[in-house]
Design a protein around this motif. Structure first.
Motif, PDB file in Angstrom:
ATOM      1  N   ARG A 119       0.820  -1.222   0.000  1.00 41.56           N
ATOM      2  CA  ARG A 119       0.000   0.000   0.000  1.00 41.56           C
ATOM      3  C   ARG A 119       0.845   1.260   0.000  1.00 41.56           C
ATOM      4  N   ARG A 120       1.849   1.312   0.831  1.00 44.76           N
ATOM      5  CA  ARG A 120       2.637   2.541   0.904  1.00 44.76           C
ATOM      6  C   ARG A 120       3.381   2.809  -0.399  1.00 44.76           C
ATOM      7  N   ARG A 121       3.799   1.756  -1.037  1.00 49.44           N
ATOM      8  CA  ARG A 121       4.471   1.949  -2.314  1.00 49.44           C
ATOM      9  C   ARG A 121       3.472   2.437  -3.370  1.00 49.44           C
ATOM     10  N   ALA A 122       2.274   1.881  -3.304  1.00 50.68           N
ATOM     11  CA  ALA A 122       1.233   2.321  -4.248  1.00 50.68           C
ATOM     12  C   ALA A 122       0.921   3.804  -4.044  1.00 50.68           C
ATOM     13  N   GLU A 123       0.864   4.227  -2.780  1.00 49.29           N
ATOM     14  CA  GLU A 123       0.651   5.651  -2.470  1.00 49.29           C
ATOM     15  C   GLU A 123       1.700   6.506  -3.162  1.00 49.29           C
ATOM     16  N   ARG A 124       2.924   6.073  -3.031  1.00 47.80           N
ATOM     17  CA  ARG A 124       4.061   6.831  -3.597  1.00 47.80           C
ATOM     18  C   ARG A 124       3.938   6.917  -5.125  1.00 47.80           C
ATOM     19  N   HIS A 125       3.539   5.797  -5.730  1.00 53.41           N
ATOM     20  CA  HIS A 125       3.355   5.808  -7.195  1.00 53.41           C
ATOM     21  C   HIS A 125       2.304   6.837  -7.586  1.00 53.41           C
ATOM     22  N   LEU A 126       1.208   6.842  -6.847  1.00 53.35           N
ATOM     23  CA  LEU A 126       0.121   7.781  -7.184  1.00 53.35           C
ATOM     24  C   LEU A 126       0.599   9.223  -7.014  1.00 53.35           C
ATOM     25  N   GLU A 127       1.345   9.473  -5.931  1.00 57.13           N
ATOM     26  CA  GLU A 127       1.863  10.830  -5.702  1.00 57.13           C
ATOM     27  C   GLU A 127       2.769  11.255  -6.848  1.00 57.13           C
ATOM     28  N   LYS A 128       3.483  10.302  -7.413  1.00 53.36           N
ATOM     29  CA  LYS A 128       4.391  10.618  -8.525  1.00 53.36           C
ATOM     30  C   LYS A 128       3.652  10.688  -9.861  1.00 53.36           C
ATOM     31  N   GLY A 129       2.352  10.515  -9.828  1.00 57.10           N
ATOM     32  CA  GLY A 129       1.570  10.644 -11.065  1.00 57.10           C
ATOM     33  C   GLY A 129       1.446   9.360 -11.854  1.00 57.10           C
ATOM     34  N   ARG A 130       1.845   8.251 -11.236  1.00 54.84           N
ATOM     35  CA  ARG A 130       1.712   6.965 -11.942  1.00 54.84           C
ATOM     36  C   ARG A 130       0.331   6.382 -11.717  1.00 54.84           C
ATOM     37  N   ILE A 131      -0.108   5.593 -12.671  1.00 59.03           N
ATOM     38  CA  ILE A 131      -1.334   4.826 -12.474  1.00 59.03           C
ATOM     39  C   ILE A 131      -0.933   3.475 -11.881  1.00 59.03           C
ATOM     40  N   VAL A 132      -1.642   3.043 -10.857  1.00 63.36           N
ATOM     41  CA  VAL A 132      -1.344   1.737 -10.266  1.00 63.36           C
ATOM     42  C   VAL A 132      -2.438   0.757 -10.688  1.00 63.36           C
ATOM     43  N   ILE A 133      -2.019  -0.317 -11.345  1.00 67.57           N
ATOM     44  CA  ILE A 133      -2.975  -1.356 -11.761  1.00 67.57           C
ATOM     45  C   ILE A 133      -2.871  -2.495 -10.741  1.00 67.57           C
ATOM     46  N   PHE A 134      -3.954  -2.738 -10.048  1.00 68.24           N
ATOM     47  CA  PHE A 134      -3.974  -3.809  -9.054  1.00 68.24           C
ATOM     48  C   PHE A 134      -4.492  -5.081  -9.719  1.00 68.24           C
ATOM     49  N   ALA A 135      -3.685  -6.147  -9.673  1.00 69.30           N
ATOM     50  CA  ALA A 135      -4.059  -7.385 -10.356  1.00 69.30           C
ATOM     51  C   ALA A 135      -4.300  -8.500  -9.344  1.00 69.30           C
ATOM     52  N   ALA A 136      -4.908  -9.579  -9.802  1.00 72.25           N
ATOM     53  CA  ALA A 136      -5.167 -10.802  -9.009  1.00 72.25           C
ATOM     54  C   ALA A 136      -6.195 -10.599  -7.902  1.00 72.25           C
ATOM     55  N   GLY A 137      -7.067  -9.633  -8.066  1.00 73.17           N
ATOM     56  CA  GLY A 137      -8.185  -9.438  -7.141  1.00 73.17           C
ATOM     57  C   GLY A 137      -7.723  -9.295  -5.704  1.00 73.17           C
ATOM     58  N   VAL A 138      -8.374 -10.030  -4.820  1.00 69.14           N
ATOM     59  CA  VAL A 138      -7.957  -9.986  -3.408  1.00 69.14           C
ATOM     60  C   VAL A 138      -6.880 -11.039  -3.138  1.00 69.14           C
ATOM     61  N   GLY A 139      -6.563 -11.845  -4.143  1.00 67.77           N
ATOM     62  CA  GLY A 139      -5.531 -12.863  -3.987  1.00 67.77           C
ATOM     63  C   GLY A 139      -6.052 -14.157  -3.380  1.00 67.77           C
ATOM     64  N   ALA A 140      -7.373 -14.293  -3.300  1.00 68.17           N
ATOM     65  CA  ALA A 140      -7.958 -15.495  -2.711  1.00 68.17           C
ATOM     66  C   ALA A 140      -9.114 -15.979  -3.579  1.00 68.17           C
ATOM     67  N   PRO A 141      -9.289 -17.327  -3.623  1.00 65.42           N
ATOM     68  CA  PRO A 141     -10.420 -17.847  -4.402  1.00 65.42           C
ATOM     69  C   PRO A 141     -11.757 -17.511  -3.741  1.00 65.42           C
ATOM     70  N   TYR A 142     -12.830 -17.771  -4.442  1.00 63.05           N
ATOM     71  CA  TYR A 142     -14.196 -17.495  -3.991  1.00 63.05           C
ATOM     72  C   TYR A 142     -14.492 -15.996  -3.910  1.00 63.05           C
ATOM     73  N   PHE A 143     -13.644 -15.189  -4.544  1.00 66.42           N
ATOM     74  CA  PHE A 143     -13.926 -13.760  -4.660  1.00 66.42           C
ATOM     75  C   PHE A 143     -13.924 -13.401  -6.130  1.00 66.42           C
ATOM     76  N   THR A 144     -14.268 -12.149  -6.417  1.00 66.18           N
ATOM     77  CA  THR A 144     -14.203 -11.665  -7.794  1.00 66.18           C
ATOM     78  C   THR A 144     -13.344 -10.405  -7.810  1.00 66.18           C
ATOM     79  N   THR A 145     -13.079  -9.914  -8.993  1.00 65.01           N
ATOM     80  CA  THR A 145     -12.300  -8.674  -9.072  1.00 65.01           C
ATOM     81  C   THR A 145     -13.129  -7.477  -8.626  1.00 65.01           C
TER      82      THR A 145
END
Ligand code: UDP
Length: 240
Positions: free
Chosen positions: A116-142
């Motif tokens: 999360r903290r790294r993602a924050e930093r990316h956003l502050e720097k103007g980068r788009i953060v693409i979150f992949a693999a959903g929650v990382g657990a089965p029985y969920f969706t994106t």
């Protein structure tokens, strides 16, 4: 502005929109078109987190229906979302938009883990953060993954781009008299079982007071139009 004081959004695209006119998979020219949409949204000054589904490649439920072990099939679905994220990253980079992919299933050679903290930093720097693999657990969706990241990253809204222009009281593809809601409460979505996102995603947004904006991603320029308050959409929020 559709939602005043919005600085950071999470944009969820269903995997199906990456197929374009194909029946399956990824159409790179269509991904490029979507990347242009994302770029236009970013140019309005917003910080953008992106979540892309995997339904254009593999859905766990479909695998389970054909006799596969559900959890195993779900892991395949999560891997599909990583492929889509990489395709979108490649298209955005071709347009000169800096992006990072963070996956809930660790794969260091391919992308970053979710930090999360790294993602924050990316956003502050103007980068788009693409979150992949959903929650990382089965029985969920994106959708649940999108709601989780929206809460975790303190997004002001979750925008869900799909092939329909909002939430209807019945399926608009089957019922020509179906009517679209302009706004609808979280509880009504849950109580009436309106097909928009799965219940866990809706409940997570409700509990964290994150409005959900459902709109069509199929029309060009629609993300920016919807954000400007000039588009067609349904907003899911608390009853006023
Ligand atoms: N999936 C999962 N856990 C998650 C996210 C996704 O198991 O946290 C699997 C699940 O099998 C799902 C597939 O990945 O069907 C693809 O995601 P989804 O169906 O949400 O994609 P979309 O409908 O948005 O294209």
């Amino acid at each position: 502005m559709l939602l005043p004081d919005t600085k950071r959004i999470l944009l969820k695209l269903s995997g199906e929109v990456l197929m374009g006119e194909q029946e399956f998979g990824i159409d790179p020219s269509y991904v490029m078109r979507l990347a242009e949409e994302v770029k236009a949204a970013k140019e309005t000054g917003l910080q953008i987190c992106l979540v892309i589904g995997g339904g254009n490649i593999f859905r766990g439920m479909a695998g389970a229906a054909q006799g596969m072990d559900r959890a195993q099939a779900d892991y395949m679905g999560m891997l599909a979302t990583v492929m889509n994220a990489l395709a979108m990253q490649s298209a955005l980079e071709q347009l000169g938009v800096d992006t990072r992919v963070q996956s809930a299933i660790q794969m260091d050679q391919v992308c970053e883990p979710v930090i999360r903290r790294r993602a924050e930093r990316h956003l502050e720097k103007g980068r788009i953060v693409i979150f992949a693999a959903g929650v990382g657990a089965p029985y969920f969706t994106t959708d649940s993954g999108a709601a989780l990241r929206a809460a975790e990253m303190r997004c002001d809204a979750l925008l869900k781009g799909t092939s329909v222009d909002g939430i209807y009281d019945s399926d608009p593809k089957r019922n020509p008299d179906a009517t679209r809601f302009d706004t609808v409460s979280y509880d009504q979505v849950l109580a009436s079982n309106l097909k928009v996102m799965d219940a866990s995603a809706v409940a997570l947004c409700r509990d964290n007071n994150i409005p959900i904006v459902v709109f069509s991603i199929r029309e060009r320029g629609n993300v920016a139009r919807v954000l400007a308050g000039e588009g067609v959409q349904t907003i899911v929020k608390e009853d006023q």
